[in-house]
Design a protein around this motif. Sequence first.
Motif, PDB file in Angstrom:
ATOM      1  N   THR A  38      41.654  38.893  40.205  1.00  0.00           N
ATOM      2  CA  THR A  38      41.201  39.795  39.137  1.00  0.00           C
ATOM      3  C   THR A  38      40.092  39.119  38.333  1.00  0.00           C
ATOM      4  OG1 THR A  38      43.354  40.864  39.053  1.00  0.00           O
ATOM      5  CG2 THR A  38      41.977  41.081  37.106  1.00  0.00           C
ATOM      6  N   THR A  39      40.263  37.828  38.079  1.00  0.00           N
ATOM      7  CA  THR A  39      39.250  37.063  37.341  1.00  0.00           C
ATOM      8  C   THR A  39      37.912  37.106  38.078  1.00  0.00           C
ATOM      9  OG1 THR A  39      41.000  35.577  36.566  1.00  0.00           O
ATOM     10  CG2 THR A  39      38.731  34.769  36.401  1.00  0.00           C
ATOM     11  N   GLN A  43      34.551  38.850  36.725  1.00  0.00           N
ATOM     12  CA  GLN A  43      33.385  37.976  36.527  1.00  0.00           C
ATOM     13  C   GLN A  43      32.152  38.546  37.244  1.00  0.00           C
ATOM     14  OE1 GLN A  43      34.600  33.977  37.190  1.00  0.00           O
ATOM     15  NE2 GLN A  43      32.661  33.072  36.529  1.00  0.00           N
ATOM     16  N   PHE A  44      32.379  39.080  38.420  1.00  0.00           N
ATOM     17  CA  PHE A  44      31.312  39.721  39.199  1.00  0.00           C
ATOM     18  C   PHE A  44      30.728  40.904  38.411  1.00  0.00           C
ATOM     19  CE2 PHE A  44      30.657  43.272  42.302  1.00  0.00           C
ATOM     20  CZ  PHE A  44      29.513  42.803  42.932  1.00  0.00           C
ATOM     21  N   LEU A  45      31.608  41.689  37.782  1.00  0.00           N
ATOM     22  CA  LEU A  45      31.115  42.817  36.979  1.00  0.00           C
ATOM     23  C   LEU A  45      30.399  42.323  35.720  1.00  0.00           C
ATOM     24  CD1 LEU A  45      33.986  45.481  37.153  1.00  0.00           C
ATOM     25  CD2 LEU A  45      31.998  45.206  38.638  1.00  0.00           C
ATOM     26  N   MET A  46      30.965  41.291  35.086  1.00  0.00           N
ATOM     27  CA  MET A  46      30.368  40.762  33.845  1.00  0.00           C
ATOM     28  C   MET A  46      28.961  40.219  34.100  1.00  0.00           C
ATOM     29  SD  MET A  46      32.396  41.468  31.476  1.00  0.00           S
ATOM     30  CE  MET A  46      33.322  42.772  32.246  1.00  0.00           C
ATOM     31  N   LYS A  74      41.674  37.158  27.420  1.00  0.00           N
ATOM     32  CA  LYS A  74      41.962  35.719  27.559  1.00  0.00           C
ATOM     33  C   LYS A  74      40.796  34.972  28.202  1.00  0.00           C
ATOM     34  CE  LYS A  74      45.627  33.828  29.513  1.00  0.00           C
ATOM     35  NZ  LYS A  74      46.749  33.799  30.470  1.00  0.00           N
ATOM     36  N   LEU A  75      40.065  35.697  29.037  1.00  0.00           N
ATOM     37  CA  LEU A  75      38.922  35.093  29.727  1.00  0.00           C
ATOM     38  C   LEU A  75      37.647  35.199  28.896  1.00  0.00           C
ATOM     39  CD1 LEU A  75      39.929  36.552  33.172  1.00  0.00           C
ATOM     40  CD2 LEU A  75      39.723  34.099  32.711  1.00  0.00           C
ATOM     41  N   GLY A  76      37.753  35.899  27.761  1.00  0.00           N
ATOM     42  CA  GLY A  76      36.610  35.987  26.850  1.00  0.00           C
ATOM     43  C   GLY A  76      35.781  37.250  26.995  1.00  0.00           C
ATOM     44  N   TRP A  77      36.331  38.281  27.658  1.00  0.00           N
ATOM     45  CA  TRP A  77      35.562  39.500  27.903  1.00  0.00           C
ATOM     46  C   TRP A  77      36.189  40.701  27.200  1.00  0.00           C
ATOM     47  CZ3 TRP A  77      36.420  37.493  33.378  1.00  0.00           C
ATOM     48  CH2 TRP A  77      35.473  36.494  33.678  1.00  0.00           C
ATOM     49  N   ASP A  78      35.390  41.370  26.406  1.00  0.00           N
ATOM     50  CA  ASP A  78      35.848  42.536  25.658  1.00  0.00           C
ATOM     51  C   ASP A  78      35.496  43.796  26.457  1.00  0.00           C
ATOM     52  OD1 ASP A  78      36.387  44.572  23.899  1.00  0.00           O
ATOM     53  OD2 ASP A  78      35.348  43.671  22.193  1.00  0.00           O
ATOM     54  N   LEU A  79      36.419  44.208  27.310  1.00  0.00           N
ATOM     55  CA  LEU A  79      36.132  45.329  28.213  1.00  0.00           C
ATOM     56  C   LEU A  79      35.891  46.629  27.451  1.00  0.00           C
ATOM     57  CD1 LEU A  79      38.639  44.690  31.150  1.00  0.00           C
ATOM     58  CD2 LEU A  79      36.367  43.728  30.767  1.00  0.00           C
ATOM     59  N   ARG A  80      36.650  46.834  26.352  1.00  0.00           N
ATOM     60  CA  ARG A  80      36.503  48.099  25.610  1.00  0.00           C
ATOM     61  C   ARG A  80      35.092  48.232  25.026  1.00  0.00           C
ATOM     62  NH1 ARG A  80      41.328  50.467  25.929  1.00  0.00           N
ATOM     63  NH2 ARG A  80      43.162  49.107  25.777  1.00  0.00           N
ATOM     64  N   LYS A  81      34.549  47.101  24.617  1.00  0.00           N
ATOM     65  CA  LYS A  81      33.188  47.130  24.054  1.00  0.00           C
ATOM     66  C   LYS A  81      32.200  47.614  25.122  1.00  0.00           C
ATOM     67  CE  LYS A  81      29.697  43.762  22.549  1.00  0.00           C
ATOM     68  NZ  LYS A  81      29.269  43.067  23.757  1.00  0.00           N
ATOM     69  N   TYR A  82      32.296  47.027  26.316  1.00  0.00           N
ATOM     70  CA  TYR A  82      31.370  47.420  27.384  1.00  0.00           C
ATOM     71  C   TYR A  82      31.599  48.860  27.825  1.00  0.00           C
ATOM     72  CZ  TYR A  82      30.082  42.511  27.660  1.00  0.00           C
ATOM     73  OH  TYR A  82      29.633  41.260  27.369  1.00  0.00           O
ATOM     74  N   GLY A 222      35.855  32.414  33.009  1.00  0.00           N
ATOM     75  CA  GLY A 222      36.159  32.742  34.402  1.00  0.00           C
ATOM     76  C   GLY A 222      36.346  31.548  35.310  1.00  0.00           C
ATOM     77  N   ILE A 223      35.962  31.762  36.566  1.00  0.00           N
ATOM     78  CA  ILE A 223      36.169  30.747  37.601  1.00  0.00           C
ATOM     79  C   ILE A 223      35.057  29.705  37.542  1.00  0.00           C
ATOM     80  CG2 ILE A 223      36.006  30.398  40.110  1.00  0.00           C
ATOM     81  CD1 ILE A 223      37.640  32.957  40.437  1.00  0.00           C
TER      82      ILE A 223
END
Length: 257
Positions: A38-39, A43-46, A74-82, A222-223
């Motif tokens: 999932t990470t 990350q690919f989308l980010m 937890k990985l530092g990405w705010d999906l709702r914002k995007y 991420g990775i």
Amino acid sequence: MPLARVATGIQGLDEMTAGGFVERSANLVEGAPGTGKTTLGLQFLMEGIENRAEAGLYLSFEEFPAQLYADAAKLGWDLRKYESEGRLRIVFTDPLSLLADLETVDGPMERLIEEFCIKRVVIDSLSHFEFISDDVFQLRDMEFRLVSALKREGCTSVLLRENANLMGETNSLSRSPFVVDSFLILRYVELESAVSKAILVLKMRGSAHHTDIRRYTIQKGGIKIESKFLGQEGILGGSPRKSRAQAFVEAFGGRRK
Ligand SMILES: Nc1ncnc2c1ncn2[C@@H]1O[C@H](COP(=O)(O)OP(=O)(O)O)[C@@H](O)[C@H]1O
Ligand SMILES: [Mg+2]
């Protein structure tokens, strides 16, 4: 002409794949639970959203939407914002509805992909097709149709697949890789009494790629791909032994004459 590349945003992986995934390709990522599928997908989308102005679509068959948002945070990405900015779509669906939607001309998926100019797609996970049928031919057919539909829409996709074997041999090498363009494996590896994670690009259609097995860690952002596993045999089997050459060097501190 060299094939156009879609950078994954994972630095070491872009090196291992000579620049990233091939544009409009379908890429299978297989690993046990917790290895970071999932990470990697997020990350690919980010990378597309944050660095390349490419919108992303995350298709999930998992039952708990809140978990994805929490994991991403937890990985530092705010999906709702995007999502609110129209740069990311997250759709919770089931495999059969997704296939039907994708294959309908001017259907909901086609419209979504066009409306948001989606270039990158993640499917989490392909394993859910296996709940529908255990007929190998039917599964291949569904996977082929899925991959074809995504390519037709001009998307580069990452298909995640769960491997129940934590350490042991990969048991599904014989299935699906032939419908995809590349095949990445994430593994737990036990080495000197500690468990680390290893990544390998097992195949990449039509392009050169590194065959190194590389260590990686997961952290905020991420990775992160690290060093090669040097002088270790049997990494893929999950129980590496030092190669004879490496053992010799360690025992005798020099080269064999
Ligand atoms: N910020 C972080 N720091 C360290 N580890 C993390 C962080 N975020 C997630 N992880 C860990 O990364 C691992 C991979 O998670 P995930 O990508 O969901 O794996 P999978 O989808 O393969 O089951 C989990 O064990 C999780 O605890
Ligand atoms: Mg997952």
